[in-house]
Design a protein around this motif. Sequence first.
Motif, mmCIF file in Angstrom:
data_model
loop_
_atom_site.group_PDB
_atom_site.id
_atom_site.type_symbol
_atom_site.label_atom_id
_atom_site.label_comp_id
_atom_site.label_asym_id
_atom_site.label_seq_id
_atom_site.Cartn_x
_atom_site.Cartn_y
_atom_site.Cartn_z
ATOM 1 N N LYS A 179 3.354 7.221 1.970
ATOM 2 C CA LYS A 179 2.331 6.323 1.413
ATOM 3 C C LYS A 179 2.693 5.899 -0.004
ATOM 4 O O LYS A 179 2.559 4.725 -0.371
ATOM 5 C CB LYS A 179 0.976 7.021 1.414
ATOM 6 N N TYR A 191 3.768 12.831 4.442
ATOM 7 C CA TYR A 191 2.863 11.686 4.606
ATOM 8 C C TYR A 191 2.546 11.063 3.251
ATOM 9 O O TYR A 191 2.539 9.836 3.107
ATOM 10 C CB TYR A 191 1.580 12.126 5.293
ATOM 11 N N GLN A 238 3.427 1.964 -1.315
ATOM 12 C CA GLN A 238 2.632 1.323 -2.364
ATOM 13 C C GLN A 238 3.491 1.009 -3.597
ATOM 14 O O GLN A 238 3.294 -0.019 -4.254
ATOM 15 C CB GLN A 238 1.461 2.229 -2.763
ATOM 16 N N LEU A 295 -2.451 8.523 -5.415
ATOM 17 C CA LEU A 295 -1.376 9.139 -4.631
ATOM 18 C C LEU A 295 -0.516 10.060 -5.485
ATOM 19 O O LEU A 295 -0.100 11.129 -5.043
ATOM 20 C CB LEU A 295 -0.505 8.054 -3.992
#
Length: 556
Positions: A81, A77, A85, A507
């Motif tokens: 993400k 996950y 981005q 992240l």
Amino acid sequence: MGGMSSLGIAVSGLNASQAGLYVTGHNIANMDTPGKTRQRVLQNESAYTTIGRSAGGLLQVGLGTDVGSITQVRDQYLDLKYRGQASKTAFYSAKLETVDEIQSIMGGLNDDGTPKELMDDLWRSFQYLTTNPQGLETRGTLITSAGAFINKFNDVADRLNDYQEIINDQIKSKVDEINKWANKINQLNGTISLSEASGDHANDYRDERNLALDELSKLANITYREDKTGRVDVYIENKELVAQGTVKHIGLRYVSDGSDFVEPVFTRETDILPATQAGTVDESIKPLFSDIANGRPVDEAHNNDNGTLKGLMLSRGSLKANYTTPKDVADRGVITKVQREMDILFNKVVTMINDKLSPYGTNLLPDPDAPKGVDDKENPSQHIELFVRKTVPRFDEVTGEYNIEESSKSATLYSMGNVQINPQLKDSDNYSKIPLSKSGAVNDVSLIQDILTEWQSSSGAYSPKLSDISDKQSFNQYYTQIITGIGEEGQTDADFIENQNKVMSLLENQRSGMSGISLDEEMKNMMTYQHAYNASAKIVNVIDGMLDKIINGMVR
């Protein structure tokens, strides 16, 4: 039998600890390797053997430790993400780099040597003429200022064109990169599938593939999915790129006939394909970016602002724009928008001055009442424009009519790069031929005043933000709005990137916290496995001593 069983249990501990030490050493050795993920050993209890029964149930003894598998510590996950981005950040970074280059070419509102300063110099040269309209020095100042004005705008046009060519080369390079990563992923798919089918782990190969997916996500919008064999199918712009062991090659096609600009398309051809002819559709060749090809908006609102390649495509635009380019076409490119707006300003200044000095007459015939020079009282010069096109004269001696501007014929346009000072006026002996007098009188400055008034009025160029014909501005207001618009676009992109960098940093920290290799943690694991190994080794030594005593010491 019990001793041999115990020896097997101890040996399983040795094997498990040895596997842990191997993985720990592997992690430490790859701390600084890009894309490497922390690995860990999954250990499981071996089967149990029943040695009896009691009131509480079965009496069982474990048979040791099994090494289940060596796995990556990774969160899919977070990967998803991060790549989403990263794709958006790369898109706006490409655009911002283009805006920064445009600002470098244009300069600020108060910088020296900018188009604005050269425009102001040209305006002041007309202002000086009001004090001495017949003077060769004031007329010479006009010619000098007009020449500097043309040179500056031509320089801006040349530099914008050159930067478009640079971006065009970058587009070609990015297409090559996409193909390189796609081939790499397909190759790794096969290696991973074969390794895992034979019972081996392919974590290092998976790290390489994940790194390739990271890099590919920066170039374009991608999605992907892994099948049960360990292969990853990759889709780019919702089209297959890597699937079923094959790679869809991305090639290039010229945007239009006579243009050096290219666009990415799906094709097996390695040479650049010719442009699609107007009115025809080649179904066998699909553009990579169908939204750009169809003129649809590309922005955050439509959630299609992804990847460096698309950012470069929108930065370059699809053509070299001028004042005749439709607004909706020019606005699709960062550079083309500025090219059109600057050329509108240039054209308006040039044609306004020319139309004052040498106006069109009825039915495009020379006006007998056109302004005059002061070179000859009896037969003064007329119909001499200050700015001329390089190859097309203002008046056609054969037809007896003016050569008007036609958007389909670039040589007829009073456009940046196609205009020069009238050769008739470059010699100081001919300065007196400049038709600055309406009446022919030496001190008549009414025409000069008209030019100054028109320059400062709201009847000059159209607003670069609107296409409404009623929304006109003075030349200086128009230029200010161009520069302000460039700055606003750059600031918007910079703000977006700043926010994206914060998200990316968060992240990245989350990914690193989970998947990254920590030396302190690995040293702790190494000590744990080392102690476990030593403990198992001691058990082996004890059992070895017991067996030696039983076998050798008790025999008679």
